[in-house]
Structure formats: structure tokens, C-alpha cells
Design an enzyme around this catalytic site. Structure first.
Site, short mmCIF file in Angstrom:
data_model
loop_
_atom_site.label_atom_id
_atom_site.label_comp_id
_atom_site.label_asym_id
_atom_site.label_seq_id
_atom_site.Cartn_x
_atom_site.Cartn_y
_atom_site.Cartn_z
N HIS A 424 -14.28 18.25 34.20
CA HIS A 424 -14.78 17.23 33.29
C HIS A 424 -15.46 17.85 32.07
O HIS A 424 -15.89 17.15 31.16
CB HIS A 424 -15.76 16.32 34.04
N TYR A 457 -16.98 5.84 20.47
CA TYR A 457 -17.89 6.49 21.42
C TYR A 457 -18.84 7.38 20.65
O TYR A 457 -18.40 8.22 19.87
CB TYR A 457 -17.11 7.38 22.40
#
Length: 677
Positions: A424, A457
Site C-alpha cells: 500500500h 482527494y
């Protein structure tokens, strides 16, 4: 005092509740209010695909003997039912009348006027009919030939003829056609659901039958892929096999039109063997996230006003980017600042004759990724390109796999994630040959390398030539290339980077312990943390311990939060804010006062069980004093937000703030203006 934890699923639902509050706010432009409803609808679908399977299994366990598991399913269902009622009230009684005042008439559970019928019938014949695939539900036959696909839209039609009553299912081809048909007439824009176009023309689909009833439904299925993650075997092939069967998973929700008669509902529940807890009353229309594409709603007065956008500091547009980076660190704050600098980083690397090596981790790749195309170009230009592709990024598996195949065909070295771990981390490394020596340039971020999500975002991206950090970054990339368990490399240590599976949790615990020690010795002590989600118990317990020691802790948590603030004797010194506005808060920032010598970190890791124990994450120190000051200013604006921020109380309710006599601070707008200068 015994530490307490708030349930993660109930906390997730409080975030969804916050979205509904924005949708109901008359201070939000009309189309943006509708978009908040569509985000809620999308989040609700994800909750049922991801969390409800576990909750349903837990509920079954809790009903068994000698099992004492926490059973929150009834509370979850009660919350969801209340939210759905609120959703429907906002849409029907607030937004649709407001759109009608603007000359936009969306026909929502109402008869279509005869004046539209000829055009609608023509559209049905020419565009819709070729996608219609009716299926009769016949005992012993229908079960074998028809299986409703997850999250697809259907109509259950009750039909009669001389032989009696029968049931059929008609698909609503919303994935192949626009969900709405639109026509302007007499100064009004008339908008009709594709669902209602099919309803109005059922007599053309079933010419020898009479439609006694027609009811919308959709099935949501368990979306978790059942991957065993063995070392041997082709992970990409396993992913493809699982994707092919994902929509055959356990039905976690059967969402139905409340007008459906009970006997019909009972027939369907038996026909598809639906668990009672999965049968959920919905509305006449499902997939209301499609309202984001409502025709005719692009007028400026119905959308957010344009905010100032600024170019990142320290960049000379006429100078090669790597020369800029060599001089000093650069930070970028999308979407307040263009994502072009990140694209430039990869584009220049692809054609720069001095670049020899490029490596990057990709978690969620944009559908039309320019970054992936730049990596393909770099490989074709003779660079050594290594890309770590996470094939287990939920709901992005197929897209990531597609890009992995394209890059591999172009000569990119593709490495899939470590067994039993997701990668991630948001990191990239470029190596150039300069004056006969290799020099590294790195990119470390709080969010994905995805130019599509970068438009809404909020993230922070550090571009640096800091040799100390990049030496450790290269060490991590070498480890990832081996696809081995971290347990086989206990000697691998990182002194500057915080890497999950290699001491990230211990480092953060130590930083909190240091603040506790400072407080005990009378020195300045404080913690500011911004995360998407806070769940992991050990981290929460340590924050409780710090609060009990008198450390002031300010948290900005967008979504799930299992820490309970404001409990006397436990969390008196902890406050939690949640900010919901036009952008999705996504950055992770960690600030420790450290007795007056402040330390700051940013990175990819939330404090969730999955991030701490089942992922490779990277957080990094912010060492440039000017950048550290800039980040701190942005965080302080968020801590002052009294317009779009709410405080979470000890019940984890969203407590609206009011500026009162204070100056109103809307942090996202304030940040846009601050960065613009």
C-alpha cells in the site's frame, strides 16, 4: 480505567451520516448536495459488499451456544434504516422540488406525461430493446439458467395470461446505456429513469401477458476475493479466476422496492435462498449514485464555485524537474495544486537519457493512466523499469491486472505483491547517471499515483533527492522485488523511514511514549494526527495512556474512529474532528511536539489493523523546515475549521460547530487561498 473502543462498523456509518448532513445543507450548491447523496449510495453499496458478510457471520455465531462475540448487526441495520429514510426525505422533499424550480423535472415515482410517450417509445425501440434479456422464473429451470449479477439492476415483473400467473426478471441495462433519458419541452428539461422507460414498455416485451406488478431490485454480493496467497503459482492467474466468480458470492443484501407484495417477496427469498438479514427494503430506484450524471446540471450556479489553484513552490517551469529537485525538496498538495508535477516526474524520467532506472509501487491505477504510459515509454526507451503492482486492491483488481499486462508486454519488470500482504506504500525511485555517478530522486506520497483521484482527494506528495531517505527507499524496493515474507529478513532495519512490518508501529508507539515522558518532566508535549481511519487497539490504548499523562492530543479523522474522546479519566485531553467538504480528506500527517523540537511525518498508513499487520506501508519524516512549516499551517487551518468540521463526542456523534462570534473558517477554502498566496 479500562480502555473502551467504539465499534468500527457503527463508526463507518457515522461518516455516512455526515454525508447526509451535507446533502441536507442549503448552504451547499444544489448539484453538490445531490452528489453527496450519490457518495452515500456508493458507500452504502461498499459497506454491504465488504462488511456485511462478516457481520452476518458474526450474528450467526452470537446466536450459537457458548459464543460471546459482539453482535452489532441489529444496531447496524437500525442505523442504516434511519439513514435510508433520511436519504429518501432529502431527495424527495428537498432536492427534487429545488431542481423543478430550476426548470429540471426528474420524474421520480410519478406517472410520465402522455406528451413524452412517442419519444420514449421510439427511444425504447431504437436504443433499449437490443439490451433487454427477460428471464422467466420457473421452478427447477430458472435457478439453473439465471443468477442475478451483483450490483446490477433488475425489474421483477408479475405477469398473467390465460394459464395463470408467472414471474419474470427484466434487466435494466444501466451499465450499457445512460441511466437517464432527457428531452427539453416548453422551457423545462424532462428527465426520465431508464427503469421507467422499460416499465412503460413492458407490453412490448411481453405482448401476450398482462403486467400485474413491476418491482425494482438488486442483489449485492460478498466482494472479498478468496485468495490463498501461496508462494507458488501465478497470482495474476488466480486473481483473474476469482474475478470471474466474484459476482457469484454470498448475497449480503437483497434490496427491493417497498411496493413489492409480501407473497412475492417470500417467493423470491425462497427462490434465491436469501438469508432474512439480507432482505432490505429500498426504494423504487436503486443505484442512485447514478444521479451524479443527471443531465443538464452543469450550470455554474448549481455547482461549487471555482477556487484558486496555485503552482507548487520551488519549481522553475523552464528548468528540467530533476535539476529543481536536486536543489531542494518539493511538496505538492493536490487537488489545490495541479498534479502535473507528478506526471512530469515520470514523463521526464521516460525520455531523459541520463535516467537508468525507474521503480514505482502502484496500488490503484487510473483507467487511462498517463503514469503507466510513461513507464511503458521508459521501458521502450531502454530504461530498467520495475513496477510493483498490487493486484489485491479491492475493486481495482481487474484494472490493475490490465495495466500490468500492458506494461509487461512493453518490457517493464512487473512484480506482484508479497503473499499475505498488500503493498500500500506510495513510493517511486529514479536513478540518473550524473558525472559518472548514480544519483537518486524519490517520490513519497500519502495517496495513490492516480491522476484521476488526484482531482478530488487531498494528499501531500514529497519529491526529494535526500540521499539518506532514498538509500532506505532503495533498500525497501530491493526487498519487495524478492517477494519474500518480512519474517525472513529480521536484519532489515530502517532508521529514517517508518515501514509497516519493519518497525512502523514500534516507532509510532515510541514517539507517543516520548511525549508522555516530556509531559511527566514538564516539557512541551502534544500530538496532532490526521488519518482516514483509526482502529488498531494498541495505538488507541497508547493514545489513551498519553491523554492520562496530560498530553494534548488533537485528531483529525475522516472515517472510521474506534477511539472514544472526552471520557473523564481516560481521554479528557483528546479531541477529534471530522471534515467533510468538496474534497475527500485523504492525507496522513503525524506531528509530535517533542519538548519544543517538533517532528513531523507523513505517509500512506492509517492506524488500522490491515495497515499495521497486513500491508507494506511507508511513512517518512518531513525534514525540510520550510515544508514542515507549510504542512503545519495547513493542519492548523483544519483544526480551526468551524464550518465544515464536526467534533466527535463520546458517543461518536457528529456535533456541528458554529462560528458564533469567531471568524468562520472553512479549512479547504482557506487552504486553497493560503497556497495561492
Amino acid at each position: 480505567m479500562e480502555p473502551i473502543l467504539y465499534n468500527r462498523d457503527l463508526s463507518w456509518l457515522t461518516f455516512n451520516e455526515r454525508l447526509l448532513t451535507e446533502a441536507a445543507s442549503e448552504t451547499v450548491p444544489l448539484m453538490e448536495r445531490l452528489r453527496f447523496l450519490t457518495i452515500y449510495s456508493s458507500n452504502s453499496d461498499e459497506f454491504y459488499r465488504v462488511r456485511m458478510p462478516a457481520l452476518m457471520a458474526l450474528h450467526q455465531l452470537s446466536e450459537a451456544e457458548d459464543v460471546t462475540a459482539e453482535n452489532v448487526l441489529p444496531a447496524v441495520q437500525e442505523n442504516i434504516n434511519k439513514q435510508l429514510e433520511k436519504f429518501g426525505d432529502i431527495l424527495r422533499n428537498q432536492l427534487l422540488p429545488a431542481f423543478k424550480q430550476q426548470g429540471i423535472h426528474l420524474y421520480y415515482n410519478e406517472l410520465l406525461p402522455q406528451s413524452l410517450s412517442p419519444a420514449i417509445t421510439g427511444y425504447f425501440y431504437s436504443q433499449v430493446l437490443s439490451f433487454i434479456q427477460p428471464v422467466w422464473l420457473k421452478n427447477g429451470v430458472g435457478k439453473k439458467v439465471f443468477f442475478p449479477q451483483s450490483n446490477e439492476l433488475y425489474l421483477l415483473v408479475c405477469l398473467s395470461d390465460t394459464s395463470g400467473e408467472q414471474q419474470a426478471v427484466v434487466n435494466i441495462p444501466a451499465s450499457m446505456l445512460p441511466r437517464f433519458w432527457s428531452s427539453s419541452m416548453d422551457g423545462v428539461q424532462h428527465i426520465v429513469f431508464l427503469d421507467d422507460i422499460i416499465r412503460q414498455n413492458l407490453h412490448l416485451i411481453f405482448p401476450n401477458h398482462k403486467a400485474e406488478g413491476c418491482y425494482a431490485f438488486k442483489i449485492t454480493r460478498d466482494a472479498d476475493l478468496n485468495l490463498k496467497d501461496e508462494f507458488e503459482g501465478d497470482l495474476a492467474e488466480k486473481i483473474e479466476q476469482q474475478l470471474a466468480t466474484r459476482d457469484d458470492g454470498l448475497a449480503t443484501r437483497f434490496l427491493y422496492d417497498p411496493a413489492m407484495p409480501q407473497q412475492v417477496l417470500d417467493f423470491i427469498a425462497d427462490y434465491w435462498q436469501l438469508a432474512p438479514h439480507s432482505v432490505v427494503k429500498g426504494g423504487r430506484y436503486h443505484h442512485l449514485k447514478d444521479l451524479a450524471n443527471l443531465p443538464g446540471t452543469g450550470r455554474p450556479d448549481m455547482n461549487y464555485e471555482a477556487w484558486p489553484r496555485s503552482e507548487p513552490k520551488r519549481i522553475n517551469p523552464g528548468q528540467p524537474l530533476f535539476e529543481n529537485i536536486r536543489q531542494q525538496d518539493i511538496v505538492i498538495h493536490p487537488p489545490y495544486q495541479p498534479y502535473d508535477t507528478v506526471l512530469r516526474f515520470f514523463n521526464e524520467a521516460a525520455i531523459d537519457s541520463a535516467v537508468e532506472f525507474v521503480a514505482v509501487t502502484l496500488y490503484r491505477v487510473a483507467n487511462d493512466s498517463r503514469i503507466a504510459n510513461a513507464l511503458i515509454s521508459a521501458a521502450r526507451n531502454g530504461k530498467e523499469v520495475t513496477v510493483f503492482v498490487e493486484l489485491k486492491a479491492r475493486f481495482d483488481e481487474a484494472n490493475n491486472l490490465r495495466w500490468a499486462k500492458q506494461m509487461k508486454a512493453a518490457g517493464v519488470r512487473i512484480i506482484y505483491s508479497i503473499p499475505k500482504l498488500k503493498v500500500h506504500a506510495k513510493i517511486a525511485l529514479v536513478k540518473r547517471r550524473e558525472n559518472g555517478r548514480s544519483r537518486s530522486y524519490g517520490l513519497l506520497a500519502t495517496g495513490n499515483f492516480n491522476e484521476s483521484t488526484a482531482r478530488f482527494y487531498t494528499d501531500h506528495i514529497l519529491i526529494t533527492a535526500n540521499g539518506v531517505l532514498l538509500q532506505e527507499l532503495e533498500l525497501l524496493l530491493l526487498f519487495l522485488r524478492n517477494r519474500q515474507s518480512p519474517k525472513k529478513f529480521p536484519q532489515l532495519q530502517f532508521s529514517n523511514l517508518l515501514v509497516a512490518q519493519f518497525g512502523l508501529q514500534d516507532k509510532f508507539l515510541g514517539l507517543i511514549d516520548r511525549e508522555i515522558q516530556h509531559a511527566a518532566e514538564g516539557r512541551p508535549a502534544g500530538i496532532i494526527i490526521k488519518l482516514n481511519n483509526l482502529e488498531e487497539e494498541k495505538m488507541i490504548h497508547k493514545l489513551y495512556e498519553a491523554s492520562q499523562a496530560g498530553v494534548k492530543i488533537q485528531l483529525i479523522i475522516r472515517g472510521i474512529c474506534c477511539l472514544v474522546p472526552g471520557v473523564k479519566g481516560l481521554s479528557d485531553h483528546i479531541s477529534i474532528r471530522r471534515i467533510v467538504d468538496r474534497y475527500l480528506e485523504h492525507g496522513r500527517v503525524f506531528i509530535f511536539e517533542n519538548g519544543g523540537s517538533e517532528e513531523m511525518f507523513m505517509g500512506s498508513a492509517d492506524w488500522m489493523n490491515r495497515n499495521i499487520y497486513r500491508r507494506i506501508e511507508v511513512c517518512f519524516p518531513v525534514v525540510d523546515e520550510s515544508i514542515r512549516s507549510e504542512i503545519k499551517q495547513l493542519i492548523q487551518l483544519q483544526l480551526k475549521d468551524n464550518v465544515k468540521a464536526v467534533l466527535l463526542n463520546s458517543s461518536l456523534d457528529n456535533v456541528l460547530l458554529s462560528p458564533g462570534e469567531d471568524e468562520p473558517v472553512r479549512s479547504q477554502l482557506a487552504i486553497a487561498r493560503h497556497l495561492h498566496g
